[in-house]
Write a protein that holds these residues in place. Structure first.
Motif, PDB file in Angstrom:
ATOM      1  N   ASP A 108       0.809  -1.222   0.000  1.00 55.17           N
ATOM      2  CA  ASP A 108       0.000   0.000   0.000  1.00 55.17           C
ATOM      3  C   ASP A 108       0.842   1.272   0.000  1.00 55.17           C
ATOM      4  OD1 ASP A 108       0.815   0.092   2.611  1.00 55.17           O
ATOM      5  OD2 ASP A 108      -1.170  -0.290   3.466  1.00 55.17           O
ATOM      6  N   ILE A 139       3.441   1.516  -2.139  1.00 58.04           N
ATOM      7  CA  ILE A 139       4.107   1.494  -3.448  1.00 58.04           C
ATOM      8  C   ILE A 139       3.252   2.273  -4.449  1.00 58.04           C
ATOM      9  CG2 ILE A 139       4.801  -0.044  -5.341  1.00 58.04           C
ATOM     10  CD1 ILE A 139       5.568  -2.094  -3.188  1.00 58.04           C
ATOM     11  N   ARG A 140       3.930   3.049  -5.302  1.00 54.98           N
ATOM     12  CA  ARG A 140       3.193   3.829  -6.288  1.00 54.98           C
ATOM     13  C   ARG A 140       2.495   2.918  -7.298  1.00 54.98           C
ATOM     14  NH1 ARG A 140       8.173   7.585  -7.776  1.00 54.98           N
ATOM     15  NH2 ARG A 140       9.205   5.745  -6.957  1.00 54.98           N
ATOM     16  N   GLY A 154     -12.662   1.470  -1.551  1.00 50.86           N
ATOM     17  CA  GLY A 154     -11.420   2.160  -1.241  1.00 50.86           C
ATOM     18  C   GLY A 154     -10.183   1.323  -1.491  1.00 50.86           C
ATOM     19  N   SER A 161      -7.517  -0.828  -3.784  1.00 53.83           N
ATOM     20  CA  SER A 161      -7.034  -1.049  -5.152  1.00 53.83           C
ATOM     21  C   SER A 161      -5.922  -2.085  -5.220  1.00 53.83           C
ATOM     22  CB  SER A 161      -6.555   0.276  -5.766  1.00 53.83           C
ATOM     23  OG  SER A 161      -5.675   0.942  -4.909  1.00 53.83           O
ATOM     24  N   ILE A 166      -9.328   7.764   1.973  1.00 51.17           N
ATOM     25  CA  ILE A 166      -9.814   6.524   1.393  1.00 51.17           C
ATOM     26  C   ILE A 166     -11.094   6.818   0.598  1.00 51.17           C
ATOM     27  CG2 ILE A 166     -11.308   5.805   3.283  1.00 51.17           C
ATOM     28  CD1 ILE A 166      -9.780   3.038   2.993  1.00 51.17           C
ATOM     29  N   ALA A 167     -11.361   5.997  -0.394  1.00 50.80           N
ATOM     30  CA  ALA A 167     -12.586   6.174  -1.181  1.00 50.80           C
ATOM     31  C   ALA A 167     -13.730   5.390  -0.546  1.00 50.80           C
ATOM     32  CB  ALA A 167     -12.370   5.687  -2.612  1.00 50.80           C
ATOM     33  N   ILE A 188       0.837   7.840  -7.237  1.00 48.55           N
ATOM     34  CA  ILE A 188       0.115   7.825  -5.959  1.00 48.55           C
ATOM     35  C   ILE A 188       0.228   6.430  -5.340  1.00 48.55           C
ATOM     36  CG2 ILE A 188      -2.197   8.012  -4.930  1.00 48.55           C
ATOM     37  CD1 ILE A 188      -2.758  10.220  -6.989  1.00 48.55           C
ATOM     38  N   ARG A 189       0.422   6.391  -4.030  1.00 49.57           N
ATOM     39  CA  ARG A 189       0.551   5.105  -3.360  1.00 49.57           C
ATOM     40  C   ARG A 189      -0.757   4.316  -3.431  1.00 49.57           C
ATOM     41  NH1 ARG A 189       2.934   7.535   2.057  1.00 49.57           N
ATOM     42  NH2 ARG A 189       1.831   9.318   1.184  1.00 49.57           N
ATOM     43  N   VAL A 190      -0.635   3.021  -3.522  1.00 45.38           N
ATOM     44  CA  VAL A 190      -1.791   2.136  -3.682  1.00 45.38           C
ATOM     45  C   VAL A 190      -2.878   2.447  -2.651  1.00 45.38           C
ATOM     46  CG1 VAL A 190      -2.520  -0.271  -3.395  1.00 45.38           C
ATOM     47  CG2 VAL A 190      -0.541   0.268  -4.839  1.00 45.38           C
ATOM     48  N   ASP A 191      -2.489   2.740  -1.411  1.00 41.18           N
ATOM     49  CA  ASP A 191      -3.464   3.007  -0.362  1.00 41.18           C
ATOM     50  C   ASP A 191      -4.382   4.188  -0.679  1.00 41.18           C
ATOM     51  OD1 ASP A 191      -3.894   1.449   1.802  1.00 41.18           O
ATOM     52  OD2 ASP A 191      -2.841   2.703   3.240  1.00 41.18           O
ATOM     53  N   TYR A 192      -3.879   5.135  -1.436  1.00 43.96           N
ATOM     54  CA  TYR A 192      -4.615   6.375  -1.656  1.00 43.96           C
ATOM     55  C   TYR A 192      -5.149   6.513  -3.077  1.00 43.96           C
ATOM     56  CZ  TYR A 192      -2.311   7.585   2.731  1.00 43.96           C
ATOM     57  OH  TYR A 192      -1.878   7.588   4.024  1.00 43.96           O
ATOM     58  N   ALA A 193      -4.954   5.487  -3.895  1.00 42.17           N
ATOM     59  CA  ALA A 193      -5.266   5.615  -5.326  1.00 42.17           C
ATOM     60  C   ALA A 193      -6.767   5.829  -5.564  1.00 42.17           C
ATOM     61  CB  ALA A 193      -4.762   4.380  -6.080  1.00 42.17           C
ATOM     62  N   CYS A 194      -7.602   4.976  -4.962  1.00 38.17           N
ATOM     63  CA  CYS A 194      -9.053   5.130  -5.154  1.00 38.17           C
ATOM     64  C   CYS A 194      -9.519   6.472  -4.597  1.00 38.17           C
ATOM     65  CB  CYS A 194      -9.814   4.023  -4.425  1.00 38.17           C
ATOM     66  SG  CYS A 194      -9.528   2.368  -5.047  1.00 38.17           S
TER      67      CYS A 194
END
Lengths: 265, 265
Positions: free
Chosen positions: A199, A201-202, A235, A237, B137-138, B201-207
């Protein structure tokens, strides 16, 4: 970094009996390192078994100083504050620990290493959620492996993907199956000492990071790929890079019995 | 940052007639800023229309110095080196441009801003691929919007998702549809002046990043969400956060006619 005999102190920051203490809970449950004590201001004087029904029974203390006197060597930030940011009062606790010579394990998005440029010999700060270097793009190379690759997926977050994976791993090892657990989150990395913080990682490198890890574990008869997020949570991905990077031969779906709606963020 | 009348210089680093020059190609094709010239060592003395069949006809020069003498104010890094890293010889060119007062637009993963702490008044470095602040988060909030949200998706990378989206946007505006183009890549952001660099963007924040952008454009009758990656490429993980963040009402599938296998990485 972390040696197998170093004594851990889990700082729960008042989350010991809450869901946000899950990093510390997993350390209690699965770490092979000795655990000296926990710290939780609101429960000092009790022991972990008064509050939790798993893990070793260790005292819950009130301060970093007490934990050091008890023999603690490594401070583990055992909770996840909302939004992944470290509030100032928690940083003050880490400052105290570093000042008295403790090493620190931090699984949060906010890194601490640069805050402490002058560490003593053998003292370290492990910011687990750092993007690995030298990542590239994925190209479905894992599909060419001949081993079994079981990816843990979940209907919601925090439904036991890591726990199920670790249990399957242990059971497989007991049956002399050459199994490996491939960690993709900060807790799994802390427990196994390796893995990728997916989470953090880009997006561009997410599939490639998973693929690299899976290729490096190509000798394992059974590669258990820790899942992240949820197959249905809006939320999350992580499922796509995990699927594409690992090209799994098996999926293990984790669901909390009775859950009919998404429960977590 | 970039003003509408600032004169651009596109540095192609010998990629002007290659696929890796796509950032510069898109600037030629779509930027509303005046373009003074291109720089490409291997084609100096020619003009862009000798080499390309689109965009304005501007001279191809041999050096940053010549470009400045021709009136160039902003250097655009117009190519994508393999792996997203900037080779030293390219950095030397940026050094020259900054030294003579040019501003710089950099769409690569490697950032340049910290390299130039002492810029003149009005001089700037725009590292487009920076993760936005304050991401969360989405939660599928976009599903509650009443507008049309068309997400561009592609069977491969570089098959015209952005181009199709920009063309549909222009056509919609001509029909007086209140349309907005929501950029998710460095080229779209450069052209429209806003958006999110999804792949950085980091995976955690992508959505969450996609959702935030779509919610902020909730007043547009038609939100055209620029796609990234591919629905089938094993190296692409953008489709899931784009789907979950935008909750699209329509998908526009882009496919290169005749393409039967994945063509790009």
């Amino acid at each position: 970094m972390l040696k197998p005999d170093q004594k851990l102190v889990i700082h729960f920051f008042e989350q010991i009996d809450k869901l946000n203490g899950k990093m510390g809970h997993a350390v209690l449950r699965y770490s092979r390192n000795p655990i000296t004590c926990a710290i939780d201001f609101s429960h000092s004087g009790s022991s972990t078994r008064d509050l939790l029904d798993f893990g070793p029974d260790v005292p819950v203390l009130a301060s970093v100083d007490e934990a050091v006197r008890a023999g603690g060597e490594v401070l583990v930030l055992g909770m996840a504050p909302s939004g992944g940011r470290l509030p100032p009062e928690m940083i003050a606790e880490v400052d105290k620990a570093v000042a008295v010579g403790m090493s620190v394990i931090n699984g949060l998005h906010e890194h601490l290493g640069s805050r402490y440029p002058d560490l003593a010999d053998g003292q370290w700060i492990w910011d687990i959620r750092r993007e690995p270097q030298d990542l590239g793009i994925a190209w479905a190379r894992a599909a060419g492996l001949q081993n079994r690759r079981a990816l843990l997926v979940g209907t919601d977050m925090a439904v036991g993907k890591m726990t199920a994976g670790l249990e399957i791993w242990q059971a497989a090892l007991k049956q002399n199956i050459r199994a490996d657990f491939l960690a993709t989150g900060q807790i799994g990395i802390l427990i196994t000492g390796k893995g990728i913080p997916l989470d953090a990682i880009r997006v561009d490198y997410a599939c490639g990071a998973v693929e690299k890890m899976v290729m490096e574990a190509g000798d394992a008869e059974l590669a258990l790929v820790e899942g992240q997020g949820s197959i249905v949570h809006p939320g999350s991905s992580s499922t796509l890079p995990l699927m594409r990077g690992s090209c799994p031969t098996h999926l293990v779906l984790c669901h909390r019995a009775g859950l009919t709606h998404l429960d977590t963020v």
